[in-house]
Write a protein that holds these residues in place. Structure first.
Motif, PDB file in Angstrom:
ATOM      1  N   PHE A 101       0.947  -1.443   0.104  1.00 16.73           N
ATOM      2  CA  PHE A 101      -0.008   0.295  -0.089  1.00 16.73           C
ATOM      3  C   PHE A 101       0.984   1.079   0.067  1.00 16.73           C
ATOM      4  CE2 PHE A 101       0.426  -1.702   4.304  1.00 16.73           C
ATOM      5  CZ  PHE A 101       1.136  -0.457   5.112  1.00 16.73           C
ATOM      6  N   ASP A 102       0.344   2.289  -0.355  1.00 18.56           N
ATOM      7  CA  ASP A 102       0.866   3.519  -0.411  1.00 18.56           C
ATOM      8  C   ASP A 102       0.766   4.326   1.058  1.00 18.56           C
ATOM      9  OD1 ASP A 102       1.852   3.561  -3.084  1.00 18.56           O
ATOM     10  OD2 ASP A 102       0.048   4.314  -3.714  1.00 18.56           O
ATOM     11  N   GLU A 103      -0.458   4.370   1.448  1.00 21.66           N
ATOM     12  CA  GLU A 103      -0.514   4.916   2.887  1.00 21.66           C
ATOM     13  C   GLU A 103      -1.389   4.111   3.686  1.00 21.66           C
ATOM     14  OE1 GLU A 103       1.131   7.585   4.170  1.00 21.66           O
ATOM     15  OE2 GLU A 103       2.115   8.153   2.496  1.00 21.66           O
ATOM     16  N   PRO A 104      -1.472   3.906   4.872  1.00 25.98           N
ATOM     17  CA  PRO A 104      -2.215   3.203   5.512  1.00 25.98           C
ATOM     18  C   PRO A 104      -3.395   3.969   5.831  1.00 25.98           C
ATOM     19  CG  PRO A 104      -0.323   4.007   7.012  1.00 25.98           C
ATOM     20  CD  PRO A 104      -0.076   4.223   5.902  1.00 25.98           C
ATOM     21  N   PRO A 105      -4.680   3.210   6.071  1.00 20.85           N
ATOM     22  CA  PRO A 105      -5.686   4.048   6.610  1.00 20.85           C
ATOM     23  C   PRO A 105      -5.462   4.684   7.832  1.00 20.85           C
ATOM     24  CG  PRO A 105      -6.213   1.672   5.876  1.00 20.85           C
ATOM     25  CD  PRO A 105      -4.754   1.974   5.903  1.00 20.85           C
ATOM     26  N   PRO A 106      -6.339   5.809   8.183  1.00 19.17           N
ATOM     27  CA  PRO A 106      -6.192   6.400   9.520  1.00 19.17           C
ATOM     28  C   PRO A 106      -6.899   5.850  10.744  1.00 19.17           C
ATOM     29  CG  PRO A 106      -7.799   7.444   7.987  1.00 19.17           C
ATOM     30  CD  PRO A 106      -7.088   6.488   7.196  1.00 19.17           C
ATOM     31  N   ALA A 107      -7.813   4.818  10.430  1.00 16.89           N
ATOM     32  CA  ALA A 107      -8.462   4.242  11.495  1.00 16.89           C
ATOM     33  C   ALA A 107      -8.719   2.796  10.911  1.00 16.89           C
ATOM     34  CB  ALA A 107      -9.608   4.837  12.017  1.00 16.89           C
ATOM     35  N   LEU A 108      -8.244   1.760  11.843  1.00 20.14           N
ATOM     36  CA  LEU A 108      -8.502   0.377  11.317  1.00 20.14           C
ATOM     37  C   LEU A 108      -9.659  -0.387  12.051  1.00 20.14           C
ATOM     38  CD1 LEU A 108      -4.822  -0.551  11.442  1.00 20.14           C
ATOM     39  CD2 LEU A 108      -6.154   0.085   9.430  1.00 20.14           C
ATOM     40  N   SER A 109     -10.280  -1.137  11.100  1.00 18.83           N
ATOM     41  CA  SER A 109     -11.489  -1.999  11.560  1.00 18.83           C
ATOM     42  C   SER A 109     -11.414  -3.179  10.677  1.00 18.83           C
ATOM     43  CB  SER A 109     -12.745  -1.402  11.438  1.00 18.83           C
ATOM     44  OG  SER A 109     -13.303  -1.128  10.115  1.00 18.83           O
ATOM     45  N   ALA A 110     -12.227  -4.094  10.906  1.00 17.85           N
ATOM     46  CA  ALA A 110     -12.211  -5.455  10.102  1.00 17.85           C
ATOM     47  C   ALA A 110     -12.704  -5.037   8.489  1.00 17.85           C
ATOM     48  CB  ALA A 110     -13.100  -6.386  10.473  1.00 17.85           C
ATOM     49  N   VAL A 111     -13.705  -4.081   8.499  1.00 16.50           N
ATOM     50  CA  VAL A 111     -13.990  -3.632   7.092  1.00 16.50           C
ATOM     51  C   VAL A 111     -12.953  -2.851   6.273  1.00 16.50           C
ATOM     52  CG1 VAL A 111     -15.477  -2.127   5.989  1.00 16.50           C
ATOM     53  CG2 VAL A 111     -16.535  -3.772   7.584  1.00 16.50           C
ATOM     54  N   VAL A 112     -12.098  -2.049   7.101  1.00 19.52           N
ATOM     55  CA  VAL A 112     -11.272  -1.322   6.483  1.00 19.52           C
ATOM     56  C   VAL A 112     -10.106  -2.237   6.126  1.00 19.52           C
ATOM     57  CG1 VAL A 112      -9.342   0.496   6.874  1.00 19.52           C
ATOM     58  CG2 VAL A 112     -11.856   0.859   7.712  1.00 19.52           C
ATOM     59  N   LEU A 113      -9.777  -3.137   7.017  1.00 18.47           N
ATOM     60  CA  LEU A 113      -8.699  -4.017   6.666  1.00 18.47           C
ATOM     61  C   LEU A 113      -9.077  -4.870   5.524  1.00 18.47           C
ATOM     62  CD1 LEU A 113      -7.618  -5.126   9.991  1.00 18.47           C
ATOM     63  CD2 LEU A 113      -6.086  -3.704   8.553  1.00 18.47           C
ATOM     64  N   ASP A 114     -10.331  -5.382   5.405  1.00 21.83           N
ATOM     65  CA  ASP A 114     -10.879  -6.179   4.314  1.00 21.83           C
ATOM     66  C   ASP A 114     -10.618  -5.249   2.961  1.00 21.83           C
ATOM     67  OD1 ASP A 114     -11.842  -8.117   5.450  1.00 21.83           O
ATOM     68  OD2 ASP A 114     -13.851  -7.582   5.723  1.00 21.83           O
ATOM     69  N   ALA A 115     -10.928  -3.953   3.010  1.00 27.86           N
ATOM     70  CA  ALA A 115     -10.312  -3.159   1.871  1.00 27.86           C
ATOM     71  C   ALA A 115      -9.038  -2.949   1.489  1.00 27.86           C
ATOM     72  CB  ALA A 115     -11.271  -1.864   1.986  1.00 27.86           C
ATOM     73  N   LEU A 116      -8.260  -2.976   2.641  1.00 26.24           N
ATOM     74  CA  LEU A 116      -6.767  -2.560   2.314  1.00 26.24           C
ATOM     75  C   LEU A 116      -6.243  -3.956   1.741  1.00 26.24           C
ATOM     76  CD1 LEU A 116      -4.476  -0.555   3.069  1.00 26.24           C
ATOM     77  CD2 LEU A 116      -4.117  -1.810   4.798  1.00 26.24           C
ATOM     78  N   ALA A 117      -6.636  -4.911   2.295  1.00 29.15           N
ATOM     79  CA  ALA A 117      -6.293  -6.304   1.612  1.00 29.15           C
ATOM     80  C   ALA A 117      -6.675  -6.369   0.211  1.00 29.15           C
ATOM     81  CB  ALA A 117      -6.728  -7.467   2.389  1.00 29.15           C
ATOM     82  N   GLU A 118      -8.017  -6.276  -0.095  1.00 25.05           N
ATOM     83  CA  GLU A 118      -8.531  -6.160  -1.609  1.00 25.05           C
ATOM     84  C   GLU A 118      -7.295  -5.354  -2.470  1.00 25.05           C
ATOM     85  OE1 GLU A 118     -10.305  -7.352  -4.414  1.00 25.05           O
ATOM     86  OE2 GLU A 118     -10.356  -8.468  -3.089  1.00 25.05           O
ATOM     87  N   GLN A 119      -7.466  -4.065  -2.034  1.00 26.10           N
ATOM     88  CA  GLN A 119      -6.367  -3.202  -2.909  1.00 26.10           C
ATOM     89  C   GLN A 119      -5.175  -3.864  -3.102  1.00 26.10           C
ATOM     90  OE1 GLN A 119      -6.820   0.362  -0.987  1.00 26.10           O
ATOM     91  NE2 GLN A 119      -8.988   0.670  -1.105  1.00 26.10           N
TER      92      GLN A 119
END
Length: 232
Positions: A101-119
């Motif tokens: 990834f380029d930048e991590p999300p500012p706040a993490l949750s299972a939904v956010v991590l799902d999206a980050l993993a998909e990207q």
């Protein structure tokens, strides 16, 4: 039938670097390109500094991480920063490096991590695959990559056919993105580097049989992918 790993006792970083470079050279000769996944942490630094000076057509090599903490790339715990500082120098500066990834999300949750993993999976979709070499480490809890036993995300990471999955360790800081068990076992070669009597004892226990409480055992007790173990 399981194929036992090939063991290299009293291994040095230089010997392991030469082994990896030879595998990458063979891949380039056969397929015109090579792919390498490396682990982070302090343990691989000596290996990285030996590997980066190996005579190799580095511009034909793609480098990715085995796992990464979900932190900014300038964070002290970033494996991306570690690889850029210690591996992607000298001749290896010509390699293609693909962070998750380029930048991590500012706040993490299972939904956010799902999206980050998909990207991140989309980023890896066009890379040379399977990996030619994946270099693994191991913790004293027998985790490898970021496959921490029993952690949130672990069960999915060892079951999915995706290349990357998220794991949130109970015993270590930071959420992680990690190559999955299926991605690791798809590699043409797995290299495990371990040092110290306590880790050697864990390795010997894990080599006896596969069990999810010892994630490295899932790598050691299989017949799909050759594994070499380099014991310092």
């Amino acid at each position: 039938m399981n194929t036992p790993p090939t063991e290299h006792p009293q291994a040095t970083p230089a010997a392991l670097a030469a082994h990896i470079a030879n595998a990458l050279r063979n891949a380039i000769a056969e397929r015109g390109q090579a792919s390498l996944a490396v682990s982070g942490g302090k343990s691989p630094i000596a290996l990285f500094e030996a590997l980066r000076t190996q005579p190799l057509d580095w511009q034909k090599v793609t480098v990715i991480l085995v796992d990464e903490r979900v932190v900014p790339h300038d964070h002290a715990a970033s494996n991306t920063a570690l690889v850029r500082q210690h591996l992607l120098q000298d001749g290896a500066a010509a390699a293609r490096f693909v962070p998750f990834f380029d930048e991590p999300p500012p706040a993490l949750s299972a939904v956010v991590l799902d999206a980050l993993a998909e990207q991140a999976n989309q980023r890896l979709a066009d890379l040379p695959w399977p990996l030619d070499v994946a270099v693994l480490g191991m913790g004293e809890d027998a985790h490898t990559a970021s496959l921490f036993p029993g952690a949130p995300g672990f069960a999915r990471a060892i079951a999915t056919d995706q290349r990357l999955a998220w794991v949130v360790p109970d015993t270590a800081p930071h959420a992680r993105l990690s190559l999955t068990l299926s991605a690791l076992l798809a590699a043409r070669e797995l290299v495990l580097s371990i040092a110290g009597e306590s880790k050697l004892a864990v390795y010997h226990r894990a080599a006896e049989q596969a069990h999810e409480t010892l994630p490295i055992s899932l790598v050691l007790n299989q017949s799909q992918t050759p594994v070499s173990v380099w014991i310092a």
